[in-house]
Design an enzyme around this catalytic site. Structure first.
Site, PDB file in Angstrom:
ATOM      1  N   ASP A   1       0.627  -0.828   0.002  1.00  0.00           N
ATOM      2  CA  ASP A   1      -0.245   0.260  -0.161  1.00  0.00           C
ATOM      3  C   ASP A   1       1.426   1.323  -0.232  1.00  0.00           C
ATOM      4  O   ASP A   1       1.806   1.107   1.101  1.00  0.00           O
ATOM      5  CB  ASP A   1      -1.036  -0.112   1.340  1.00  0.00           C
TER       6      ASP A   1
ATOM      7  N   GLU B   1     -12.146  -1.167   1.055  1.00  0.00           N
ATOM      8  CA  GLU B   1     -10.557  -1.255   1.664  1.00  0.00           C
ATOM      9  C   GLU B   1     -10.268   0.388   1.043  1.00  0.00           C
ATOM     10  O   GLU B   1     -10.653   0.694  -0.133  1.00  0.00           O
ATOM     11  CB  GLU B   1      -9.327  -2.212   1.307  1.00  0.00           C
TER      12      GLU B   1
END
Length: 415
Positions: A46, A287
């Site tokens: 990420d 998410e």
């Protein structure tokens, strides 16, 4: 703090049935097996570009800065070797979440990233895992609030403050020594660990709404209630065609995009609000939600997996989006289905954790690319950046760029 009266927008099963995998206008280009890696020492996944509360990507004194979830590549650790003593990169990669740390990188060019190291020293974080969030540049003195997720034990939205210091040769971070917990799931609006051992509560993304000047935050959650207790009503179904009424075990999917509002712009006290989007009966994960503000509209993007879709629904790993004229909705699924950018079916796991920037650029990381039939190559590095065009409730992929290309939109000179 404030009273808010709105109903979440439902991402329905009928909407999700419109997902069209491999549509060329919403499919990420195939990544070559010979992709470069940023580092032979660490995995990254990420990616969190430094930005301001308006969402603009910021450079500081000419330096671009990104934060990443990071874990060491344990090439010499016997725990990650096979029976012949060879490094098992797949086992190492799949183990990374339990040892995730937030690190930072810097660059003059928006690519060719230089590793800066950890943001928080060992022992500062109150939990064993540092999961994703958002770094915000607060002012021209270099102060940064890193909003992130404290995980294990529990899951808590938190922030930690530090400062960026630059020279002609490098970037360093100072501070980041005191983590402040902000809020956790309440069990009334958002599902808790006690209600569901597989609950999701993470990924804070703060922003200032230009219409009212208040500080808000998006985050990933699940709709409150014991696991499996959610009913799939006609509202969650939508207008499904004949033969698509069977929902299977869809009662276990209860993802949502959460919202909170701060007492003031300091971001120290927060009030949890109802979700903006719910995906009950559709998907269990929404998410890294984040906004792009364009043409007077609120473009809300989130990422999700093929495997988290409910029974009798499917969609590629990638970006899903919704658009509204108001913060609190109602929202319309982008491209009718919600799908904005997905992996090609020939390489279904090539990229994930996409982040859409206000200039239309989309960054992501490489997970795995097929290689020699049934084998594959693990990434743990930045993927090629692509560009999407937003037109009303439609989107189009229009360009692609180099690996890890994340240029700033605005440079701040420190005082």
């Amino acid at each position: 703090m404030s009273d808010y009266n709105y109903k979440p927008t439902l991402w329905t099963r009928a909407d999700a049935l419109k997902v069209h995998e491999d549509d060329p206008t919403t499919t990420q280009p195939v990544i070559d097996i010979a992709f470069p890696v940023m580092s032979e020492e660490v995995f990254i996944w990420d990616t969190m570009p430094l930005r301001d509360f308006d969402g603009e990507i910021i450079s500081v004194n000419g330096w671009c800065i990104i934060f990443t979830l990071t874990a060491d590549r344990n090439t010499d650790n016997p725990q990650f070797q096979d029976e012949n003593g060879n490094y098992d990169i797949t086992r190492d990669w799949e183990d990374r979440h339990g040892r995730a740390r937030i690190c930072y990188w810097y660059s003059r060019t928006g690519k060719d990233w230089i590793f800066g190291g950890r943001v928080m020293a060992e022992g500062v974080a109150p939990t064993t895992r540092e999961w994703a969030g958002t770094p915000i540049l607060l002012n021209d003195r270099g102060d940064i609030d890193l909003y992130y997720t404290c995980v294990t034990p529990g899951a808590t939205i938190a922030k930690v403050r530090g400062k960026i210091v630059t020279s002609d040769q490098s970037v360093s971070l100072e501070g980041f020594q005191q983590v402040t917990s902000l809020f956790s799931a309440d069990g009334t609006i958002y599902q808790t660990e006690e209600q569901n051992a597989f609950w999701n509560f993470r990924d804070p993304s703060p922003f200032i709404d230009r219409n009212d000047g208040k500080l808000y935050m998006l985050f990933e959650g699940n709709v409150a209630g014991p696991r499996g207790s959610h009913e799939i009503t006609q509202a969650e179904m939508g207008n499904v065609p004949p033969g698509y009424e069977d929902v299977g075990g869809a009662k276990y999917q209860a993802g949502c995009v959460g919202l909170a509002v701060a007492k003031d712009l300091s971001g120290s006290e927060w009030q949890i609000l109802p979700p903006l989007i719910t995906a009950v009966g559709v998907n269990d994960q929404t998410e890294r939600p984040h906004f792009v503000f364009q043409d007077g509209k609120y473009y809300l993007f989130t990422i999700s997996h093929k495997y988290t879709f409910a029974d009798n629904l499917t969609g590629p790993d990638g970006v899903y989006g919704f658009v509204s004229d108001k913060l609190t909705g109602p929202y319309t699924p982008m491209n009718s289905s919600g799908l904005v950018l997905g992996n090609p079916s020939s390489q279904p796991f090539q990229t994930y954790s996409h982040y859409v920037m206000p200039n239309g650029l989309v960054t992501s990381f490489i997970d795995s690319v097929p290689w020699k039939g049934k084998d594959y190559r693990i990434g743990g590095t930045e993927a090629p950046t692509v560009k999407i065009l937003l037109k009303g409730d439609r989107s189009f992929i229009v360009d692609s760029f180099d690996y890890g290309y994340i240029p700033a939109m605005k440079d701040i000179t420190l005082k």
